[in-house]
Motif scaffolding. Structure first.
Motif, short mmCIF file in Angstrom:
data_model
loop_
_atom_site.label_atom_id
_atom_site.label_comp_id
_atom_site.label_asym_id
_atom_site.label_seq_id
_atom_site.Cartn_x
_atom_site.Cartn_y
_atom_site.Cartn_z
N LEU A 299 0.31 -1.14 0.29
CA LEU A 299 0.17 -0.03 -0.16
C LEU A 299 1.01 1.46 -0.36
O LEU A 299 0.41 2.67 -0.07
N ARG A 300 2.12 1.35 0.75
CA ARG A 300 2.92 2.49 0.96
C ARG A 300 3.30 2.53 -0.43
O ARG A 300 2.90 3.95 -0.81
N GLU A 301 3.53 1.67 -1.06
CA GLU A 301 4.34 1.60 -2.57
C GLU A 301 3.69 1.54 -3.80
O GLU A 301 3.74 2.97 -4.49
N MET A 302 2.53 2.02 -3.41
CA MET A 302 1.42 2.48 -4.28
C MET A 302 1.14 3.57 -4.09
O MET A 302 0.58 4.24 -5.31
N GLY A 303 1.10 4.38 -2.99
CA GLY A 303 1.40 6.19 -2.61
C GLY A 303 2.00 6.31 -3.07
O GLY A 303 2.08 7.29 -4.27
N ALA A 304 3.73 5.58 -2.98
CA ALA A 304 4.50 6.48 -3.61
C ALA A 304 4.84 6.53 -4.97
O ALA A 304 4.89 7.80 -5.63
N VAL A 305 4.45 5.24 -5.89
CA VAL A 305 4.06 5.24 -7.37
C VAL A 305 3.82 6.56 -7.70
O VAL A 305 3.51 7.10 -8.76
N ALA A 306 2.10 6.56 -7.03
CA ALA A 306 0.86 7.13 -7.44
C ALA A 306 1.84 9.23 -7.74
O ALA A 306 1.50 9.61 -8.46
N LEU A 307 2.50 9.57 -6.53
CA LEU A 307 2.62 10.39 -6.54
C LEU A 307 4.31 10.33 -7.03
O LEU A 307 4.35 11.66 -8.23
N ARG A 308 4.98 10.01 -7.63
CA ARG A 308 6.71 9.84 -8.71
C ARG A 308 5.81 10.14 -10.14
O ARG A 308 5.61 10.94 -10.77
N THR A 309 4.16 9.13 -10.17
CA THR A 309 3.69 9.70 -11.28
C THR A 309 3.21 10.86 -12.48
O THR A 309 3.56 11.32 -12.29
N ALA A 310 2.25 11.28 -11.25
CA ALA A 310 1.67 12.37 -11.05
C ALA A 310 2.51 13.71 -10.90
O ALA A 310 2.09 14.60 -12.06
N LEU A 311 3.63 13.34 -10.11
CA LEU A 311 4.86 14.63 -10.66
C LEU A 311 5.57 14.93 -11.60
O LEU A 311 5.37 15.36 -12.98
N ARG A 312 5.83 13.46 -12.78
CA ARG A 312 5.86 13.32 -14.19
C ARG A 312 5.07 13.83 -14.76
O ARG A 312 5.19 13.90 -15.98
N LEU A 313 3.95 12.98 -15.04
CA LEU A 313 3.14 13.61 -15.89
C LEU A 313 2.78 15.05 -16.01
O LEU A 313 2.76 15.72 -17.18
N ALA A 314 3.08 16.06 -14.99
CA ALA A 314 2.96 17.33 -14.43
C ALA A 314 4.22 17.95 -14.82
O ALA A 314 3.98 18.94 -15.89
N ALA A 315 5.46 17.42 -15.13
CA ALA A 315 6.50 17.89 -15.84
C ALA A 315 6.30 17.75 -17.49
O ALA A 315 7.10 17.92 -18.23
N GLY A 316 5.57 16.62 -17.61
CA GLY A 316 5.34 16.62 -19.04
C GLY A 316 6.38 15.02 -19.89
O GLY A 316 6.40 15.05 -21.02
N ASP A 317 6.20 14.81 -18.60
CA ASP A 317 7.71 13.82 -18.68
C ASP A 317 7.00 12.02 -20.20
O ASP A 317 5.62 12.18 -18.62
N PRO A 318 6.98 11.37 -19.71
CA PRO A 318 6.81 9.87 -20.53
C PRO A 318 6.31 8.97 -19.64
O PRO A 318 7.37 9.35 -19.15
N VAL A 319 5.53 8.47 -19.14
CA VAL A 319 5.49 7.33 -18.28
C VAL A 319 5.29 6.18 -19.05
O VAL A 319 4.51 5.67 -20.27
N ASP A 320 5.86 5.15 -18.49
CA ASP A 320 6.23 4.00 -18.73
C ASP A 320 4.65 2.82 -19.17
O ASP A 320 4.79 2.29 -20.32
N SER A 321 4.07 3.58 -18.09
CA SER A 321 2.14 2.77 -18.07
C SER A 321 1.19 3.24 -17.75
O SER A 321 1.79 3.92 -16.60
N HIS A 322 0.38 3.80 -18.08
CA HIS A 322 -0.64 4.46 -17.52
C HIS A 322 -1.49 3.67 -16.86
O HIS A 322 -2.56 4.03 -15.62
N HIS A 323 -1.19 2.61 -16.36
CA HIS A 323 -1.97 0.75 -16.09
C HIS A 323 -0.60 0.53 -14.80
O HIS A 323 -0.25 -0.14 -15.44
N VAL A 324 -0.26 0.77 -13.40
CA VAL A 324 0.82 -0.38 -12.93
C VAL A 324 0.27 -0.84 -11.42
O VAL A 324 -0.60 -0.18 -11.09
N GLU A 325 0.25 -2.37 -11.81
CA GLU A 325 0.33 -3.07 -10.92
C GLU A 325 1.06 -3.75 -9.83
O GLU A 325 2.20 -3.98 -11.12
N LEU A 326 1.24 -3.57 -8.81
CA LEU A 326 2.18 -3.69 -7.89
C LEU A 326 1.85 -5.70 -7.56
O LEU A 326 0.71 -5.87 -7.36
N ALA A 327 2.97 -6.34 -6.86
CA ALA A 327 2.79 -7.14 -6.71
C ALA A 327 2.10 -8.07 -5.80
O ALA A 327 2.73 -7.41 -4.52
#
Length: 342
Positions: A299-327
């Motif tokens: 759960l904490r890593e899911m939150g961290a990935v969401a924050l990092r992904t949001a910042l990449r999108l805000a900066a106009g940077d590409p993301v590896d996937s729009h749908h991330v699933e952690l194990a």
């Protein structure tokens, strides 16, 4: 008498550093969208010139909106902690707010919400298990405000960026564990039918049961919400059946605890008379009596990935996937045991 030294301006520093005034301003305000080399060069010049801004007490930091619906629970608290810790590492403020549920004037509410986010200087928005309307999504798109959802309460549009876990695999693992213990009468008690993560967990449950040639009566499937009271209500209904199940796979830890309470109120022992497996591995799973066997979501890593992904999108940077699933991982404790016929 020596002439007073002329005040150093941002323009002076910018010219000396060979950058724009806007870049110097970003360094002063602690913005993250400046390269480390440029930041170091500008900061060194600011220090050399002894520059002091007009209002150093009003430094503006980047911020991200983190919103949720309903009451906070152990699941959401874990996710929030992950977002906040990642925000601290990225030098970004995380502002937590409750997102209002649907109203009759959905479009007006959505527009008002987005205006508040823009006025607050938000760079992106992150939602936790929130139900977003088409009006919400349209307003965010018009404002060019990136959105990332974590386990959305309604199945998201294909182009909505989301973060979750391997819910299907987790559902299979939980069910296979019960099957390996000899159980065949296994029920599923999960969340709303509109929830994508719930449907994935249910599909994993069905797949494991089908592979074992174990039938699933229609009345063995309950879909309400992921809360304790739903576990009590659904568990009570399942345990009052003439052909009550010998095991229940619950779609969340809170639901599992509700099932365990329903069993106790009927004089049933966990796990001797009823085996229970949950999903999440929140703190309540470890504190339960007996400790709960459950599927761990990071759960904490899911939150961290969401924050990092949001910042990449805000900066106009590409993301590896729009749908991330952690194990996910099955955590075996004491709430499920070998089936023995009465």
């Amino acid at each position: 008498m020596p002439r007073p030294k002329a005040a150093v301006t941002l323009a002076t520093v910018a010219t000396t550093a060979g950058v724009s005034i806007a870049t110097v301003s970003k360094v002063l305000n602690g913005r993250s969208d400046v390269s480390s080399a440029t930041r170091a060069r500008v900061q060194e010049l600011l220090n050399q010139h002894g520059y002091v801004g007009r209002r150093p007490e009003t430094v503006v930091r980047d911020s991200v909106e983190l919103f949720y619906q309903g009451a906070l629970n152990n699941y959401s608290v874990e996710v929030i902690q992950g977002v906040v810790e990642a925000g601290q590492s990225a030098d970004v403020d995380v502002v937590l707010n409750a997102h209002p549920r649907r109203e009759s004037t959905v479009t007006d509410r959505a527009s008002r919400w987005i205006r508040e986010l823009i006025a607050g200087g938000r760079r992106a928005a992150i939602g936790i298990t929130s139900e977003l309307t088409d009006a919400d999504l349209a307003a965010l798109s018009r404002a060019r405000l990136p959105l990332v959802v974590i386990d959305p309460a309604n199945i998201p549009e294909p182009d909505v960026t989301s973060v979750g876990s391997t819910n299907f695999a987790g559902g299979m693992a939980a069910t296979q564990h019960l099957l390996e213990l000899g159980h065949r009468q296994i029920a599923y008690l999960g969340g709303p039918p509109t929830s994508g993560c719930n449907q994935a967990r249910l599909s994993g449950f069905r797949s494991a049961m089908e592979a074992a040639s174990a039938s699933v009566p229609r009345h063995y499937i309950w879909q309400r919400d992921f809360l304790y009271d739903d576990g009590v209500a659904g568990g009570s209904a399942l345990l009052d059946l003439p052909d009550r199940p010998s095991a229940i796979f619950a779609g969340s830890d809170e639901v599992a605890l509700g099932v365990m309470e329903a069993a106790r109120s009927r004089g049933l022992r966990i796990p001797e008379d009823l085996s229970v497996v949950g999903f999440d591995d929140t703190q309540v799973a470890r504190l339960a009596s007996p400790p709960l066997t459950t599927v761990k979501q990071p759960l904490r890593e899911m939150g961290a990935v969401a924050l990092r992904t949001a910042l990449r999108l805000a900066a106009g940077d590409p993301v590896d996937s729009h749908h991330v699933e952690l194990a996910t991982t099955l955590i075996i404790r004491d709430s499920a045991t070998q089936f023995t016929a009465n």
